[in-house]
Design an enzyme around this catalytic site. Structure first.
Site, PDB file in Angstrom:
ATOM      1  N   TYR A   1       0.792  -1.116  -0.157  1.00  0.00           N
ATOM      2  CA  TYR A   1       0.077  -0.144  -0.030  1.00  0.00           C
ATOM      3  C   TYR A   1       0.894   1.190  -0.028  1.00  0.00           C
ATOM      4  O   TYR A   1       0.748   1.997  -0.776  1.00  0.00           O
ATOM      5  CB  TYR A   1      -0.764  -0.045   1.220  1.00  0.00           C
ATOM      6  CG  TYR A   1      -1.705   1.127   1.137  1.00  0.00           C
ATOM      7  CD1 TYR A   1      -3.094   0.908   0.531  1.00  0.00           C
ATOM      8  CD2 TYR A   1      -1.576   2.265   2.210  1.00  0.00           C
ATOM      9  CE1 TYR A   1      -4.083   2.032   0.496  1.00  0.00           C
ATOM     10  CE2 TYR A   1      -2.801   3.040   2.183  1.00  0.00           C
ATOM     11  CZ  TYR A   1      -4.060   3.168   1.667  1.00  0.00           C
ATOM     12  OH  TYR A   1      -4.844   3.923   1.425  1.00  0.00           O
TER      13      TYR A   1
ATOM     14  N   GLN B   1      -0.813   4.077  20.815  1.00  0.00           N
ATOM     15  CA  GLN B   1      -0.514   4.728  19.299  1.00  0.00           C
ATOM     16  C   GLN B   1      -1.487   5.725  19.131  1.00  0.00           C
ATOM     17  O   GLN B   1      -2.886   5.480  19.528  1.00  0.00           O
ATOM     18  CB  GLN B   1      -0.225   3.492  18.453  1.00  0.00           C
ATOM     19  CG  GLN B   1      -1.735   2.917  18.204  1.00  0.00           C
ATOM     20  CD  GLN B   1      -1.760   1.574  18.696  1.00  0.00           C
ATOM     21  OE1 GLN B   1      -1.670   1.598  20.241  1.00  0.00           O
ATOM     22  NE2 GLN B   1      -2.530   0.678  18.445  1.00  0.00           N
TER      23      GLN B   1
END
Ligand code: UDP
Length: 312
Positions: free
Chosen positions: A146, A210
């Site tokens: 990607y 995160q």
């Protein structure tokens, strides 16, 4: 009335874009191969005589016997679980598919916009990320299909401009959520909402520290259309995203609160190369487009929760 081609038009963002373009009186040609898009997303658009659907994979040459003024290239799986399952296909979509899209744009002299991504920045070492930051990307990891695919797509867009004078626009889309995400999309917001509504465990990957910055889809579509409307000298790349940075743990807590769910939170292994922090610097979008997101996280989540309630 403009004639506008949207590749990936049956997808999450593409279907919203098609609807908005039709609302503004344009003719819309929606192209999709239903790899991750769905008929449900575009079902009600078929009532509009200005809507045309073509089932097609952009890996194969695009031939549409209609004049087209503008092209939005959104075709590509975008959720990590889906692009990793279709890794080689994802590379093909972003190389062969982009060459086909640009070749078509060149042949019919259409303006063309690429849906690029914050994944261009990989595991960023600068915060927030400006468009000048060149990124920190693994070329061999599980996200490379990607990330590197989308980087090659940007390179192709800028080369078609240099070599052939194409009118191009590149938007780098940060995490986006909203209605029309599929239940099995696999991305964090849809996963957590579906888990909360069905009393399944909320699956935090890693310790939840995160961060991501989540933009509601309506704001994003505004930004894309405003980018398309800029003059030929504006190409981007321009970041489109909501600069409100939140941790994944905070997202889980907020979704639990807004759904009133009693789901447990469980911690799973963090996937390889999962970026630690991500947040857009949107000064360029503000200056060049006069754009900034208007929908705050809680409002956007409530709309998305209502949507999933109707789907479950
Ligand atoms: N994530 C999670 N639980 C899930 C799905 C995702 O904790 O069920 C985390 C994932 O590890 C990442 C963040 O949420 O840190 C955003 O993941 P997503 O797949 O939505 O998009 P990404 O930004 O990684 O492309």
């Amino acid at each position: 009335m403009k004639r506008i081609l949207v590749t990936g038009g049956a997808g999450f963002i593409g279907s919203h874009l098609c609807q908005r373009l039709l609302n503004e009186g344009n003719k819309v040609i929606c192209l999709d191969n239903f790899l991750t898009g769905s008929k449900d997303n575009i079902e009600r658009l078929f009532d509009n005589p200005l809507f045309i659907f073509v089932e097609h994979d952009i890996i194969d040459p695009i031939t549409i016997n209609e004049p087209v003024d503008e092209i939005y290239n959104l075709a590509c799986p975008a959720s990590p679980i889906h692009y990793q399952k279709n890794a080689i296909r994802t590379i093909k979509v972003n190389t062969l598919g982009v060459i086909n899209t640009l070749g078509f744009a060149k042949a019919i002299k259409a303006k063309v916009l690429q849906a690029s991504t914050s994944e261009i920045y990989g595991e960023p070492l600068e915060h927030p990320q400006t468009e000048q930051y060149r990124g920190n990307v693994s070329s061999i990891g599980p996200r490379a299909c990607y990330d590197e695919g989308k980087r090659c797509a940007e390179a192709l867009f800028f080369e078609y401009r240099r070599s052939h004078g194409l009118n191009i626009k590149v938007v780098r889309i940060f995490n986006t959520y909203g209605t029309h995400m599929s239940k099995d999309d696999g991305r964090v917001i849809s996963n957590f909402i579906v888990q909360a509504l069905t009393n399944q465990d909320i699956t935090i990957q890693g310790d939840g520290s995160q961060t991501r910055s989540f933009c509601y889809v309506d704001d994003l579509v505004d930004g894309m259309m405003q980018t398309m409307a800029t003059s030929n000298d504006f190409t981007g790349p321009v970041n489109l995203g909501n600069p409100n940075e939140v941790s994944i743990k905070e997202i889980a807590e907020l979704i639990l609160k807004l759904t009133g769910s009693s789901s447990r939170v469980v911690y799973k292994e963090l996937p390889t190369d999962d970026p630690t922090r991500r947040c857009p610097d949107i000064r360029m979008a503000k200056q060049a487009l006069g754009w900034e997101p208007k929908i705050n996280l809680e409002t956007g989540l409530l709309k998305t929760i209502e949507y999933f309630k109707s789907k479950i």
